[in-house]
Write a protein that holds these residues in place. Sequence first.
Motif, PDB file in Angstrom:
ATOM      1  N   ALA A  33     -63.112 -57.417   0.580  1.00 30.65           N
ATOM      2  CA  ALA A  33     -62.058 -56.714  -0.161  1.00 30.65           C
ATOM      3  C   ALA A  33     -60.689 -56.970   0.462  1.00 30.65           C
ATOM      4  O   ALA A  33     -59.694 -57.149  -0.259  1.00 30.65           O
ATOM      5  CB  ALA A  33     -62.351 -55.214  -0.181  1.00 30.65           C
ATOM      6  N   MET A  34     -60.618 -56.995   1.800  1.00 29.36           N
ATOM      7  CA  MET A  34     -59.347 -57.288   2.470  1.00 29.36           C
ATOM      8  C   MET A  34     -58.846 -58.687   2.111  1.00 29.36           C
ATOM      9  O   MET A  34     -57.651 -58.884   1.855  1.00 29.36           O
ATOM     10  CB  MET A  34     -59.511 -57.167   3.984  1.00 29.36           C
ATOM     11  N   ALA A  35     -59.766 -59.650   2.077  1.00 25.71           N
ATOM     12  CA  ALA A  35     -59.384 -61.013   1.709  1.00 25.71           C
ATOM     13  C   ALA A  35     -58.874 -61.063   0.267  1.00 25.71           C
ATOM     14  O   ALA A  35     -57.880 -61.743  -0.034  1.00 25.71           O
ATOM     15  CB  ALA A  35     -60.569 -61.958   1.887  1.00 25.71           C
ATOM     16  N   ALA A  36     -59.538 -60.317  -0.620  1.00 27.40           N
ATOM     17  CA  ALA A  36     -59.115 -60.289  -2.024  1.00 27.40           C
ATOM     18  C   ALA A  36     -57.737 -59.644  -2.172  1.00 27.40           C
ATOM     19  O   ALA A  36     -56.878 -60.137  -2.913  1.00 27.40           O
ATOM     20  CB  ALA A  36     -60.142 -59.535  -2.862  1.00 27.40           C
ATOM     21  N   HIS A  40     -54.325 -61.411  -3.442  1.00 29.53           N
ATOM     22  CA  HIS A  40     -53.537 -60.879  -4.562  1.00 29.53           C
ATOM     23  C   HIS A  40     -52.083 -60.656  -4.149  1.00 29.53           C
ATOM     24  O   HIS A  40     -51.157 -60.983  -4.905  1.00 29.53           O
ATOM     25  CB  HIS A  40     -54.154 -59.573  -5.042  1.00 29.53           C
ATOM     26  N   SER A  41     -51.878 -60.125  -2.944  1.00 26.46           N
ATOM     27  CA  SER A  41     -50.510 -59.893  -2.451  1.00 26.46           C
ATOM     28  C   SER A  41     -49.774 -61.210  -2.268  1.00 26.46           C
ATOM     29  O   SER A  41     -48.582 -61.326  -2.577  1.00 26.46           O
ATOM     30  CB  SER A  41     -50.550 -59.133  -1.122  1.00 26.46           C
ATOM     31  N   LEU A  42     -50.491 -62.220  -1.754  1.00 30.27           N
ATOM     32  CA  LEU A  42     -49.879 -63.531  -1.568  1.00 30.27           C
ATOM     33  C   LEU A  42     -49.510 -64.153  -2.902  1.00 30.27           C
ATOM     34  O   LEU A  42     -48.436 -64.745  -3.050  1.00 30.27           O
ATOM     35  CB  LEU A  42     -50.846 -64.434  -0.800  1.00 30.27           C
ATOM     36  N   ARG A 159     -54.877 -69.062 -10.625  1.00 28.94           N
ATOM     37  CA  ARG A 159     -55.994 -68.732 -11.518  1.00 28.94           C
ATOM     38  C   ARG A 159     -57.328 -69.082 -10.873  1.00 28.94           C
ATOM     39  O   ARG A 159     -58.287 -68.305 -10.955  1.00 28.94           O
ATOM     40  CB  ARG A 159     -55.846 -69.474 -12.855  1.00 28.94           C
ATOM     41  N   ARG A 160     -57.378 -70.259 -10.217  1.00 26.94           N
ATOM     42  CA  ARG A 160     -58.624 -70.659  -9.554  1.00 26.94           C
ATOM     43  C   ARG A 160     -58.963 -69.714  -8.407  1.00 26.94           C
ATOM     44  O   ARG A 160     -60.115 -69.317  -8.233  1.00 26.94           O
ATOM     45  CB  ARG A 160     -58.513 -72.096  -9.037  1.00 26.94           C
ATOM     46  N   ILE A 161     -57.941 -69.360  -7.604  1.00 33.08           N
ATOM     47  CA  ILE A 161     -58.168 -68.437  -6.483  1.00 33.08           C
ATOM     48  C   ILE A 161     -58.649 -67.087  -6.992  1.00 33.08           C
ATOM     49  O   ILE A 161     -59.569 -66.487  -6.438  1.00 33.08           O
ATOM     50  CB  ILE A 161     -56.879 -68.280  -5.650  1.00 33.08           C
ATOM     51  N   GLY A 162     -58.021 -66.599  -8.081  1.00 40.00           N
ATOM     52  CA  GLY A 162     -58.436 -65.325  -8.658  1.00 40.00           C
ATOM     53  C   GLY A 162     -59.879 -65.356  -9.133  1.00 40.00           C
ATOM     54  O   GLY A 162     -60.635 -64.392  -8.924  1.00 40.00           O
ATOM     55  N   SER A 163     -60.296 -66.454  -9.758  1.00 42.04           N
ATOM     56  CA  SER A 163     -61.678 -66.576 -10.242  1.00 42.04           C
ATOM     57  C   SER A 163     -62.665 -66.598  -9.082  1.00 42.04           C
ATOM     58  O   SER A 163     -63.727 -65.960  -9.146  1.00 42.04           O
ATOM     59  CB  SER A 163     -61.827 -67.848 -11.086  1.00 42.04           C
ATOM     60  N   VAL A 164     -62.308 -67.341  -8.025  1.00 35.06           N
ATOM     61  CA  VAL A 164     -63.190 -67.429  -6.852  1.00 35.06           C
ATOM     62  C   VAL A 164     -63.331 -66.058  -6.187  1.00 35.06           C
ATOM     63  O   VAL A 164     -64.438 -65.626  -5.838  1.00 35.06           O
ATOM     64  CB  VAL A 164     -62.648 -68.467  -5.847  1.00 35.06           C
ATOM     65  N   LEU A 248     -48.917 -58.383   3.842  1.00 38.20           N
ATOM     66  CA  LEU A 248     -49.951 -58.578   2.840  1.00 38.20           C
ATOM     67  C   LEU A 248     -50.951 -57.422   2.813  1.00 38.20           C
ATOM     68  O   LEU A 248     -51.513 -57.107   1.762  1.00 38.20           O
ATOM     69  CB  LEU A 248     -50.704 -59.891   3.106  1.00 38.20           C
ATOM     70  N   LEU A 249     -51.175 -56.792   3.989  1.00 31.44           N
ATOM     71  CA  LEU A 249     -52.133 -55.689   4.090  1.00 31.44           C
ATOM     72  C   LEU A 249     -51.481 -54.492   4.786  1.00 31.44           C
ATOM     73  O   LEU A 249     -51.723 -54.238   5.973  1.00 31.44           O
ATOM     74  CB  LEU A 249     -53.371 -56.129   4.881  1.00 31.44           C
TER      75      LEU A 249
END
Length: 291
Positions: A33-36, A40-42, A159-164, A248-249
């Motif tokens: 979740a932290m990575a996600a 998203h913030s990036l 878009r690719r990062i979001g899907s992954v 970012l976090l």
Amino acid sequence: MADKRSRRISTFGSRFTSVISVALVLLLLGVGAMAAIAGHSLAREVRRNIGFVIKMERPEAPETTADVKAALSHSPAVASFVYLSSEDIMAQESKFLGENFAEGLETNPYSAEFDVKLQQAYTVPDSVAMLAARFEAMPAVEEVLTESAVIEGIDSTLRRIGSVILGIAVLLMVVSVALINNTVSLSIYSRRFLIHTMKLVGATRSFIRRPFIGAGALNGLFAAAIACAVVAGVRVYGATFDPAVAELLPWWVVAVLCVILVVLGVGMCALTAAIATNRYLKSGYDEMFLK
């Protein structure tokens, strides 16, 4: 006496193993979740820097410049803009290239320009192209510079990062549910004969379920506390390793994530304990020997 002590040690070992197993699952979910969230913030930060440059014709005309400023100010797609006159640009170039650069020029070769940043919702390639065409049609605008290839590349990458990230999040959630279910079920399985004995002495189902559900919820709470401590440690280490992690976090995001981990840990362990206990409450003595 020795037998009682042995049972106590065995129960403690079973609970300890259960807590550590659930903590590892929650930690895996928390780090994912932290990575996600960081991704998203990036992505939001990258989109915040997408825009275009409006180059004005020479010589500068105050009235046309004011018209462009007004259009930018009233456009819902524009997040911010900076106006640089030809003198401002010349000063910047002279500072960068040296004072002798300006002395060798008879006239100022630069034209005024607007550096425009867009709202995140308008940073897709089609919206950028439409906005650029709109401002390019205004009087005294020489051209609008957009980095179309860069914008399309950024949009495709995001878009690719979001899907992954979405796929990983779903996979982690499925794995987490399965592992927590197996861990808690095995813990209840080791005490299935105790459940049967309580049934024989006339204990009601709710009375039998209550301590197992409470123990499962407590184990989930301990496991979530361990996972939250490690997640906070990862955040502290990440911020010392790279200061950008702090942006970012932020801590309020980590706090919300920890609350979610606590709710998941307690809720899933309690629910799984209730389901596993019900299974043995419905089983006969012979079925107790079947896993």
